[in-house]
Scaffold this motif. Structure first.
Motif, PDB file in Angstrom:
ATOM      1  N   ALA A 194       0.840  -1.196   0.000  1.00 42.53           N
ATOM      2  CA  ALA A 194       0.000   0.000   0.000  1.00 42.53           C
ATOM      3  C   ALA A 194       0.868   1.236   0.000  1.00 42.53           C
ATOM      4  CB  ALA A 194      -0.933   0.017   1.214  1.00 42.53           C
ATOM      5  N   ALA A 195       0.306   2.327  -0.527  1.00 43.52           N
ATOM      6  CA  ALA A 195       0.943   3.646  -0.487  1.00 43.52           C
ATOM      7  C   ALA A 195      -0.123   4.688  -0.783  1.00 43.52           C
ATOM      8  CB  ALA A 195       2.083   3.756  -1.496  1.00 43.52           C
ATOM      9  N   ALA A 196      -0.031   5.828  -0.112  1.00 39.85           N
ATOM     10  CA  ALA A 196      -0.892   6.987  -0.389  1.00 39.85           C
ATOM     11  C   ALA A 196      -2.376   6.624  -0.371  1.00 39.85           C
ATOM     12  CB  ALA A 196      -0.514   7.622  -1.726  1.00 39.85           C
ATOM     13  N   GLY A 197      -2.774   5.743   0.547  1.00 46.42           N
ATOM     14  CA  GLY A 197      -4.182   5.426   0.694  1.00 46.42           C
ATOM     15  C   GLY A 197      -4.727   4.401  -0.278  1.00 46.42           C
ATOM     16  N   THR A 198      -3.862   3.793  -1.096  1.00 46.60           N
ATOM     17  CA  THR A 198      -4.269   2.745  -2.035  1.00 46.60           C
ATOM     18  C   THR A 198      -3.578   1.451  -1.657  1.00 46.60           C
ATOM     19  OG1 THR A 198      -4.578   4.306  -3.857  1.00 46.60           O
ATOM     20  CG2 THR A 198      -4.274   1.999  -4.447  1.00 46.60           C
ATOM     21  N   GLY A 199      -4.331   0.354  -1.656  1.00 44.06           N
ATOM     22  CA  GLY A 199      -3.754  -0.946  -1.351  1.00 44.06           C
ATOM     23  C   GLY A 199      -3.964  -1.921  -2.488  1.00 44.06           C
ATOM     24  N   ILE A 200      -3.064  -2.890  -2.614  1.00 40.27           N
ATOM     25  CA  ILE A 200      -3.241  -3.998  -3.544  1.00 40.27           C
ATOM     26  C   ILE A 200      -3.190  -5.287  -2.733  1.00 40.27           C
ATOM     27  CG2 ILE A 200      -0.779  -4.023  -4.161  1.00 40.27           C
ATOM     28  CD1 ILE A 200      -3.741  -4.987  -6.448  1.00 40.27           C
ATOM     29  N   CYS A 201      -4.254  -6.057  -2.840  1.00 40.93           N
ATOM     30  CA  CYS A 201      -4.413  -7.305  -2.084  1.00 40.93           C
ATOM     31  C   CYS A 201      -4.526  -8.450  -3.072  1.00 40.93           C
ATOM     32  CB  CYS A 201      -5.665  -7.210  -1.209  1.00 40.93           C
ATOM     33  SG  CYS A 201      -6.185  -8.765  -0.443  1.00 40.93           S
ATOM     34  N   LEU A 202      -3.574  -9.373  -3.039  1.00 40.16           N
ATOM     35  CA  LEU A 202      -3.643 -10.578  -3.861  1.00 40.16           C
ATOM     36  C   LEU A 202      -4.302 -11.650  -3.018  1.00 40.16           C
ATOM     37  CD1 LEU A 202      -0.168 -10.504  -5.651  1.00 40.16           C
ATOM     38  CD2 LEU A 202      -2.265  -9.195  -6.125  1.00 40.16           C
ATOM     39  N   ARG A 203      -5.497 -12.059  -3.435  1.00 40.57           N
ATOM     40  CA  ARG A 203      -6.406 -12.829  -2.594  1.00 40.57           C
ATOM     41  C   ARG A 203      -6.671 -14.210  -3.176  1.00 40.57           C
ATOM     42  NH1 ARG A 203     -11.917  -9.974  -2.635  1.00 40.57           N
ATOM     43  NH2 ARG A 203     -12.246 -11.276  -4.480  1.00 40.57           N
ATOM     44  N   ALA A 204      -6.831 -15.183  -2.292  1.00 42.74           N
ATOM     45  CA  ALA A 204      -7.257 -16.520  -2.692  1.00 42.74           C
ATOM     46  C   ALA A 204      -8.736 -16.664  -2.411  1.00 42.74           C
ATOM     47  CB  ALA A 204      -6.472 -17.582  -1.921  1.00 42.74           C
ATOM     48  N   ASP A 205      -9.475 -17.184  -3.394  1.00 42.14           N
ATOM     49  CA  ASP A 205     -10.885 -17.495  -3.225  1.00 42.14           C
ATOM     50  C   ASP A 205     -11.027 -19.010  -3.299  1.00 42.14           C
ATOM     51  OD1 ASP A 205     -11.865 -14.765  -3.110  1.00 42.14           O
ATOM     52  OD2 ASP A 205     -11.327 -14.645  -5.223  1.00 42.14           O
ATOM     53  N   HIS A 206     -11.425 -19.615  -2.181  1.00 40.53           N
ATOM     54  CA  HIS A 206     -11.426 -21.060  -2.066  1.00 40.53           C
ATOM     55  C   HIS A 206     -12.716 -21.651  -2.638  1.00 40.53           C
ATOM     56  CE1 HIS A 206      -7.833 -20.639   0.312  1.00 40.53           C
ATOM     57  NE2 HIS A 206      -8.459 -19.828   1.145  1.00 40.53           N
ATOM     58  N   GLY A 207     -12.558 -22.487  -3.650  1.00 43.26           N
ATOM     59  CA  GLY A 207     -13.695 -23.127  -4.283  1.00 43.26           C
ATOM     60  C   GLY A 207     -13.794 -24.591  -3.927  1.00 43.26           C
ATOM     61  N   ALA A 208     -14.910 -25.215  -4.335  1.00 37.44           N
ATOM     62  CA  ALA A 208     -15.135 -26.622  -4.029  1.00 37.44           C
ATOM     63  C   ALA A 208     -14.147 -27.515  -4.759  1.00 37.44           C
ATOM     64  CB  ALA A 208     -16.564 -27.007  -4.403  1.00 37.44           C
ATOM     65  N   VAL A 209     -13.751 -27.125  -5.971  1.00 36.68           N
ATOM     66  CA  VAL A 209     -12.842 -27.934  -6.774  1.00 36.68           C
ATOM     67  C   VAL A 209     -11.417 -27.416  -6.686  1.00 36.68           C
ATOM     68  CG1 VAL A 209     -12.341 -28.788  -9.092  1.00 36.68           C
ATOM     69  CG2 VAL A 209     -14.723 -28.544  -8.340  1.00 36.68           C
ATOM     70  N   GLN A 210     -11.232 -26.111  -6.837  1.00 33.52           N
ATOM     71  CA  GLN A 210      -9.893 -25.539  -6.770  1.00 33.52           C
ATOM     72  C   GLN A 210      -9.973 -24.074  -6.354  1.00 33.52           C
ATOM     73  OE1 GLN A 210      -8.201 -25.771 -10.694  1.00 33.52           O
ATOM     74  NE2 GLN A 210      -9.478 -24.146 -11.521  1.00 33.52           N
ATOM     75  N   ASP A 211      -8.839 -23.537  -5.913  1.00 33.75           N
ATOM     76  CA  ASP A 211      -8.773 -22.133  -5.535  1.00 33.75           C
ATOM     77  C   ASP A 211      -8.589 -21.266  -6.775  1.00 33.75           C
ATOM     78  OD1 ASP A 211      -8.925 -22.988  -2.955  1.00 33.75           O
ATOM     79  OD2 ASP A 211      -6.798 -22.668  -2.502  1.00 33.75           O
TER      80      ASP A 211
END
Length: 350
Positions: A108-125
């Protein structure tokens, strides 16, 4: 005179009243204990295995009233693992404030963030790059083609970059492929793959199918640095977003990180003859003189270090719960010390 005898019925009534009073009292005590424990757990949750105390609360990427903040992915086991959390920069052992927002990689910088997120599914993420505002609210989400590994935001907060492993899951060997993207948060223009940029080496265009790009670090809203791998070598490159070019500058540089004053690059330096398990040392390159300085950290650092100020580096090393953050002077002096345990992907804000 002897007291009047008590009737059996009166005695039974008295005993019942005493028993009822005792039951009500015990119930009240039990209720109070449960509510008190629940309230305490809501305020401060002591993590498992003697981990750091964590309080749920509001986390901001803007200037905080309490002074400069360190925001990071908490790695402590417990209900708040992987959540973006914060502590004061000058008190990293303080109670952590957990946001409820989970990220694998973050900057993050200057009030902006970058989030690399995992979304967990039934078969795969599946994985997404999520641009966050100062209150950690989602502004825009982009699907990712692989496993998240690096992320950065420009000093202005206008640009965000990320790298994923399209194949493989480690920089230690040679059998991996990456994809690096940059998005402009003002108009959501996306450069989805920096490998489409023109790579220039010694004034000549590199014509090769083995180009990999990773580890962006921003100078401003156009210029950036990154790593390019081609022909079995890694190079520090200067990127020009408008011209869509990557120009090689220095060899044997991986995961660069530009100092706040723009004069030096911290990076992973591959040690000749080292094994794939421990191949790197943390170095600093002076961009004006070309002089390389090894830091006092002798362990292998597989991270894109960050500068907490113009003289100090912060980076992750393996820890009991996955990762701890360490710090070392950038000029080669001093010695490494642990900054905060059970933490990854830091950003220094405010």
């Amino acid at each position: 005179m002897s007291p009047a005898p008590t009737s059996p019925a009166s005695s039974r009534t008295t005993r019942l009243l005493v028993l009822l009073a005792a039951v009500l009292l015990l119930g009240a005590v039990g209720t109070y204990s449960v509510l008190h424990a629940a309230g305490r757990a809501a305020r401060v949750n002591q993590q498992q295995a003697g981990g750091p105390p964590v309080a749920t609360g509001s986390v901001t990427l803007a200037h905080a009233a309490g002074g400069p903040q360190l925001v990071f992915r908490s790695m402590a086991f417990g209900p708040h693992r992987d959540e973006l959390s914060t502590v004061p920069v000058d008190h990293p052992d303080a109670v952590r404030t957990a946001s409820g927002v989970k990220c694998l990689r973050f900057h993050a910088a200057a009030g902006t963030g970058i989030c690399l997120r995992a979304d967990h599914g039934a078969v795969q993420d599946t994985y997404h790059a999520v641009v966050l505002d100062a209150g950690l609210h989602e502004l825009k989400s982009f699907p990712l083609s692989g496993i998240p590994t690096r992320s950065r935001v420009s000093p202005s907060g206008h640009l965000a970059a990320w790298t994923v492993f399209v194949s493989g899951d480690s920089y230690g060997g040679t059998n991996f492929s990456t994809r690096t993207s940059i998005v402009d948060t003002r108009n959501w223009r996306l450069e989805d793959n920096l490998e489409t940029f023109t790579v220039l080496k010694d004034g000549q265009r590199v014509q090769s199918q083995d180009v990999n790009v990773w580890g962006v670090t921003f100078a401003d809203d156009n210029a950036f640095y990154a790593t390019v791998a081609t022909g079995g070598q890694t190079y520090l490159v200067h990127g020009d977003l408008a011209a869509r070019t990557l120009t090689t500058m220095h060899q044997n540089v991986e995961c660069p990180s530009l100092s706040p004053d723009g004069t030096r690059i911290a990076y992973k330096h591959r040690v000749p003859g080292a094994t794939n398990d421990v191949p790197w040392q943390l170095y600093v390159l002076d961009l004006r003189t070309g002089v390389e300085t090894p830091t006092a950290e002798q362990r292998s650092v597989d991270d894109q270090a960050i500068w907490s100020d113009d003289s100090t580096l912060v980076y992750s090393l393996p820890g009991d719960n996955g990762s701890d953050l360490w710090t070392v002077p950038a000029d080669g002096s001093g010695s490494p010390r642990e900054l905060i345990g059970d933490a990854l992907a830091p950003a220094f804000l405010g």
